[in-house]
Motif scaffolding. Sequence first.
Motif, PDB file in Angstrom:
ATOM      1  N   ALA A 218       0.818  -1.215   0.000  1.00 54.39           N
ATOM      2  CA  ALA A 218       0.000   0.000   0.000  1.00 54.39           C
ATOM      3  C   ALA A 218       0.849   1.261   0.000  1.00 54.39           C
ATOM      4  O   ALA A 218       0.388   2.319  -0.423  1.00 54.39           O
ATOM      5  CB  ALA A 218      -0.922   0.003   1.213  1.00 54.39           C
ATOM      6  N   HIS A 219       2.080   1.191   0.493  1.00 56.79           N
ATOM      7  CA  HIS A 219       2.978   2.342   0.582  1.00 56.79           C
ATOM      8  C   HIS A 219       4.318   1.995  -0.082  1.00 56.79           C
ATOM      9  O   HIS A 219       5.299   1.708   0.606  1.00 56.79           O
ATOM     10  CB  HIS A 219       3.202   2.743   2.043  1.00 56.79           C
ATOM     11  CG  HIS A 219       1.938   2.980   2.803  1.00 56.79           C
ATOM     12  ND1 HIS A 219       1.213   4.133   2.670  1.00 56.79           N
ATOM     13  CD2 HIS A 219       1.261   2.210   3.680  1.00 56.79           C
ATOM     14  CE1 HIS A 219       0.144   4.061   3.444  1.00 56.79           C
ATOM     15  NE2 HIS A 219       0.149   2.899   4.066  1.00 56.79           N
ATOM     16  N   PRO A 220       4.381   2.023  -1.409  1.00 59.97           N
ATOM     17  CA  PRO A 220       5.612   1.592  -2.096  1.00 59.97           C
ATOM     18  C   PRO A 220       6.817   2.505  -1.871  1.00 59.97           C
ATOM     19  O   PRO A 220       7.948   2.082  -2.049  1.00 59.97           O
ATOM     20  CB  PRO A 220       5.216   1.567  -3.577  1.00 59.97           C
ATOM     21  CG  PRO A 220       4.014   2.443  -3.672  1.00 59.97           C
ATOM     22  CD  PRO A 220       3.343   2.418  -2.337  1.00 59.97           C
TER      23      PRO A 220
ATOM     24  N   PHE B  51      10.268   1.779   9.152  1.00 62.21           N
ATOM     25  CA  PHE B  51      10.226   2.218   7.756  1.00 62.21           C
ATOM     26  C   PHE B  51      10.521   3.711   7.661  1.00 62.21           C
ATOM     27  O   PHE B  51      10.440   4.444   8.651  1.00 62.21           O
ATOM     28  CB  PHE B  51       8.850   1.905   7.150  1.00 62.21           C
ATOM     29  CG  PHE B  51       8.664   0.460   6.807  1.00 62.21           C
ATOM     30  CD1 PHE B  51       8.884   0.006   5.527  1.00 62.21           C
ATOM     31  CD2 PHE B  51       8.284  -0.450   7.781  1.00 62.21           C
ATOM     32  CE1 PHE B  51       8.733  -1.334   5.203  1.00 62.21           C
ATOM     33  CE2 PHE B  51       8.123  -1.788   7.481  1.00 62.21           C
ATOM     34  CZ  PHE B  51       8.347  -2.232   6.188  1.00 62.21           C
ATOM     35  N   SER B  52      10.829   4.166   6.463  1.00 68.12           N
ATOM     36  CA  SER B  52      11.179   5.573   6.226  1.00 68.12           C
ATOM     37  C   SER B  52       9.961   6.490   6.226  1.00 68.12           C
ATOM     38  O   SER B  52      10.111   7.704   6.279  1.00 68.12           O
ATOM     39  CB  SER B  52      11.922   5.709   4.897  1.00 68.12           C
ATOM     40  OG  SER B  52      11.087   5.286   3.832  1.00 68.12           O
TER      41      SER B  52
ATOM     42  N   GLU C 135       0.930   3.160   8.364  1.00 66.00           N
ATOM     43  CA  GLU C 135      -0.314   2.869   9.083  1.00 66.00           C
ATOM     44  C   GLU C 135      -1.383   2.435   8.089  1.00 66.00           C
ATOM     45  O   GLU C 135      -1.564   3.052   7.047  1.00 66.00           O
ATOM     46  CB  GLU C 135      -0.782   4.115   9.826  1.00 66.00           C
ATOM     47  CG  GLU C 135      -1.853   3.849  10.853  1.00 66.00           C
ATOM     48  CD  GLU C 135      -1.309   3.176  12.097  1.00 66.00           C
ATOM     49  OE1 GLU C 135      -1.956   2.229  12.551  1.00 66.00           O
ATOM     50  OE2 GLU C 135      -0.261   3.591  12.583  1.00 66.00           O
ATOM     51  N   GLY C 136      -2.074   1.366   8.401  1.00 69.97           N
ATOM     52  CA  GLY C 136      -3.131   0.864   7.525  1.00 69.97           C
ATOM     53  C   GLY C 136      -2.633  -0.099   6.464  1.00 69.97           C
ATOM     54  O   GLY C 136      -3.411  -0.565   5.649  1.00 69.97           O
ATOM     55  N   ALA C 137      -1.365  -0.423   6.463  1.00 70.15           N
ATOM     56  CA  ALA C 137      -0.834  -1.380   5.490  1.00 70.15           C
ATOM     57  C   ALA C 137      -1.220  -2.793   5.914  1.00 70.15           C
ATOM     58  O   ALA C 137      -0.867  -3.241   6.994  1.00 70.15           O
ATOM     59  CB  ALA C 137       0.681  -1.259   5.402  1.00 70.15           C
ATOM     60  N   LEU C 138      -1.970  -3.470   5.077  1.00 66.60           N
ATOM     61  CA  LEU C 138      -2.400  -4.816   5.398  1.00 66.60           C
ATOM     62  C   LEU C 138      -1.683  -5.875   4.579  1.00 66.60           C
ATOM     63  O   LEU C 138      -1.721  -7.044   4.945  1.00 66.60           O
ATOM     64  CB  LEU C 138      -3.915  -4.946   5.196  1.00 66.60           C
ATOM     65  CG  LEU C 138      -4.778  -4.076   6.105  1.00 66.60           C
ATOM     66  CD1 LEU C 138      -6.242  -4.236   5.740  1.00 66.60           C
ATOM     67  CD2 LEU C 138      -4.554  -4.429   7.549  1.00 66.60           C
ATOM     68  N   MET C 139      -1.055  -5.492   3.477  1.00 69.95           N
ATOM     69  CA  MET C 139      -0.341  -6.442   2.630  1.00 69.95           C
ATOM     70  C   MET C 139       1.147  -6.097   2.607  1.00 69.95           C
ATOM     71  O   MET C 139       1.510  -4.941   2.398  1.00 69.95           O
ATOM     72  CB  MET C 139      -0.878  -6.429   1.196  1.00 69.95           C
ATOM     73  CG  MET C 139      -2.250  -7.042   1.049  1.00 69.95           C
ATOM     74  SD  MET C 139      -2.276  -8.802   1.375  1.00 69.95           S
ATOM     75  CE  MET C 139      -1.443  -9.432  -0.042  1.00 69.95           C
ATOM     76  N   LEU C 140       1.986  -7.124   2.802  1.00 70.87           N
ATOM     77  CA  LEU C 140       3.430  -6.950   2.750  1.00 70.87           C
ATOM     78  C   LEU C 140       4.004  -7.800   1.635  1.00 70.87           C
ATOM     79  O   LEU C 140       3.540  -8.907   1.379  1.00 70.87           O
ATOM     80  CB  LEU C 140       4.062  -7.403   4.074  1.00 70.87           C
ATOM     81  CG  LEU C 140       3.643  -6.673   5.325  1.00 70.87           C
ATOM     82  CD1 LEU C 140       4.252  -7.345   6.538  1.00 70.87           C
ATOM     83  CD2 LEU C 140       4.076  -5.233   5.251  1.00 70.87           C
ATOM     84  N   SER C 141       5.030  -7.293   0.977  1.00 73.86           N
ATOM     85  CA  SER C 141       5.761  -8.062  -0.023  1.00 73.86           C
ATOM     86  C   SER C 141       7.059  -8.537   0.619  1.00 73.86           C
ATOM     87  O   SER C 141       7.851  -7.736   1.105  1.00 73.86           O
ATOM     88  CB  SER C 141       6.062  -7.210  -1.252  1.00 73.86           C
ATOM     89  OG  SER C 141       4.871  -6.863  -1.899  1.00 73.86           O
TER      90      SER C 141
END
Length: 117
Positions: free
Chosen positions: A61-63, A82-83, A87-93
């Motif tokens: 969600a926050h690339p 993280f830099s 907040e609100g990121a539900l998917m991680l790569s």
Amino acid sequence: MAVLARNVSHRRSRRRNLAVNQPQPTTPIYITGGAVTGSVLTLTFDQAVTLEGTPGITSAAHPVATPVSAVQTAPNVVDITFSAVIEGALMLSIPFRDPAIRNAAGGYVTGTEATIG
């Protein structure tokens, strides 16, 4: 008079080099939980892990947010800073075979994507 002798076999013994022929089995690491607070991602794993460096885990969600540092707070818990706020990121790569998080048997974090929540 003939001498009876056994035929000489030039085959290598199967008992030699067992360590070379059978590599050490590895156990995969699974993410059992996660939480996001501002720009800090807390991941919980199913077993004890070792942390060396900063993992390459990113938020889908926050690339633009990239991992800056990581701290191991418990044998199976890692906090990644993280830099930017994620907040609100539900998917991680999760990168394939990221060397930063490993277990005692040499296993890697399993999966290419993880859902937090």
